[in-house]
Write a protein that holds these residues in place. Structure first.
Motif, short mmCIF file in Angstrom:
data_model
loop_
_atom_site.label_atom_id
_atom_site.label_comp_id
_atom_site.label_asym_id
_atom_site.label_seq_id
_atom_site.Cartn_x
_atom_site.Cartn_y
_atom_site.Cartn_z
N ASP A 7 -125.93 56.14 -0.76
CA ASP A 7 -125.26 55.07 -0.03
C ASP A 7 -125.95 53.73 -0.26
O ASP A 7 -125.30 52.69 -0.37
N ARG A 8 -127.27 53.75 -0.34
CA ARG A 8 -128.02 52.50 -0.56
C ARG A 8 -127.72 51.91 -1.94
O ARG A 8 -127.62 50.69 -2.09
N ALA A 9 -127.58 52.78 -2.95
CA ALA A 9 -127.25 52.30 -4.29
C ALA A 9 -125.84 51.71 -4.32
O ALA A 9 -125.62 50.64 -4.91
N VAL A 10 -124.90 52.38 -3.68
CA VAL A 10 -123.52 51.88 -3.63
C VAL A 10 -123.49 50.50 -2.97
O VAL A 10 -122.85 49.57 -3.48
N LYS A 11 -124.21 50.35 -1.87
CA LYS A 11 -124.24 49.06 -1.18
C LYS A 11 -124.81 47.97 -2.08
O LYS A 11 -124.30 46.85 -2.14
N TRP A 12 -125.88 48.30 -2.83
CA TRP A 12 -126.49 47.32 -3.73
C TRP A 12 -125.49 46.88 -4.78
O TRP A 12 -125.31 45.67 -5.02
N PHE A 13 -124.81 47.82 -5.43
CA PHE A 13 -123.83 47.47 -6.46
C PHE A 13 -122.69 46.63 -5.87
O PHE A 13 -122.28 45.65 -6.48
N GLU A 14 -122.20 47.02 -4.70
CA GLU A 14 -121.11 46.27 -4.08
C GLU A 14 -121.54 44.85 -3.73
O GLU A 14 -120.79 43.89 -3.96
N ASP A 15 -122.75 44.71 -3.20
CA ASP A 15 -123.25 43.39 -2.80
C ASP A 15 -123.62 42.52 -4.01
O ASP A 15 -123.21 41.36 -4.11
N GLU A 16 -124.41 43.05 -4.92
CA GLU A 16 -124.94 42.28 -6.04
C GLU A 16 -123.90 41.97 -7.10
O GLU A 16 -123.95 40.91 -7.74
N LEU A 17 -122.96 42.89 -7.32
CA LEU A 17 -121.96 42.71 -8.37
C LEU A 17 -120.58 42.37 -7.81
O LEU A 17 -119.62 42.29 -8.57
N ALA A 18 -120.51 42.22 -6.49
CA ALA A 18 -119.25 41.90 -5.81
C ALA A 18 -118.15 42.89 -6.18
O ALA A 18 -117.01 42.51 -6.43
N LEU A 19 -118.51 44.18 -6.24
CA LEU A 19 -117.53 45.22 -6.58
C LEU A 19 -116.59 45.45 -5.42
O LEU A 19 -117.00 45.49 -4.26
N GLU A 20 -115.33 45.61 -5.76
CA GLU A 20 -114.29 45.89 -4.77
C GLU A 20 -113.47 47.08 -5.23
O GLU A 20 -113.52 47.46 -6.40
N SER A 21 -112.69 47.62 -4.33
CA SER A 21 -111.81 48.73 -4.66
C SER A 21 -110.95 48.36 -5.87
O SER A 21 -110.42 47.25 -5.95
N GLY A 22 -110.88 49.26 -6.83
CA GLY A 22 -110.15 49.02 -8.08
C GLY A 22 -111.04 48.63 -9.23
O GLY A 22 -110.63 48.68 -10.39
N ASP A 23 -112.30 48.23 -8.95
CA ASP A 23 -113.25 47.88 -10.00
C ASP A 23 -113.87 49.14 -10.59
O ASP A 23 -113.79 50.22 -10.01
N SER A 24 -114.52 48.98 -11.74
CA SER A 24 -115.22 50.08 -12.40
C SER A 24 -116.57 49.60 -12.90
O SER A 24 -116.71 48.45 -13.34
N LEU A 25 -117.56 50.48 -12.84
CA LEU A 25 -118.90 50.18 -13.32
C LEU A 25 -119.32 51.24 -14.32
O LEU A 25 -119.30 52.43 -14.01
N ARG A 26 -119.67 50.81 -15.51
CA ARG A 26 -120.07 51.71 -16.59
C ARG A 26 -121.60 51.81 -16.66
O ARG A 26 -122.29 50.79 -16.62
N PHE A 27 -122.10 53.04 -16.77
CA PHE A 27 -123.51 53.29 -17.07
C PHE A 27 -123.60 53.67 -18.55
O PHE A 27 -122.79 54.45 -19.05
N PHE A 28 -124.59 53.12 -19.25
CA PHE A 28 -124.73 53.43 -20.67
C PHE A 28 -126.20 53.38 -21.07
O PHE A 28 -127.04 52.82 -20.35
N GLY A 29 -126.50 53.96 -22.21
CA GLY A 29 -127.85 53.92 -22.75
C GLY A 29 -128.05 52.67 -23.58
O GLY A 29 -127.17 52.29 -24.35
N LYS A 30 -129.19 52.01 -23.38
CA LYS A 30 -129.49 50.81 -24.17
C LYS A 30 -130.92 50.87 -24.69
O LYS A 30 -131.78 51.54 -24.11
N THR A 31 -131.16 50.18 -25.77
CA THR A 31 -132.49 50.19 -26.35
C THR A 31 -133.45 49.36 -25.51
O THR A 31 -133.04 48.46 -24.79
N TYR A 32 -134.70 49.71 -25.61
CA TYR A 32 -135.82 49.10 -24.89
C TYR A 32 -135.92 49.66 -23.47
O TYR A 32 -134.93 49.94 -22.83
#
Length: 99
Positions: A7-32
């Motif tokens: 729940d704490r992670a969800v709140k952070w993403f919603e607050d910091e990235l202004a995510l709303e219903s209908g949005d999508s967030l992708r997790f991916f691997g990156k170098t470094y």
């Protein structure tokens, strides 16, 4: 692959990235960087809608959190657990074996 968020992670993403219903967030691997199971790679995020081929997804508060099939090399054999680090004020990523 399962994607689990506290729940704490969800709140952070919603607050910091202004995510709303209908949005999508992708997790991916990156170098470094590094994770618990990868040396030289870390988790990246981007707000974008998924393609058809997904490794895993979960929908919370109407927001789709997912990883695409193109990142199988990074997430293969693991479930992703996303929590929140209060000291750093950022998400923290854990990889649990699913074998």
């Amino acid at each position: 692959m399962e994607i689990l968020l506290t729940d704490r992670a969800v709140k952070w993403f919603e607050d910091e990235l202004a995510l709303e219903s209908g949005d999508s967030l992708r997790f991916f691997g990156k170098t470094y960087g590094k994770t618990e199971v990868h040396e030289g790679f870390s988790v990246g995020i981007s707000v974008e809608h998924p393609d058809a081929d997904l490794l895993g997804k979960t929908v919370l508060n109407g927001v789709t959190y997912y990883a695409g099939a193109e990142d199988d090399w990074f997430f293969s054999r693991y479930d992703l657990v996303v929590d929140y680090d209060e000291k750093k004020d950022e998400p923290i990523y854990h990889f649990n074996s699913n074998e």
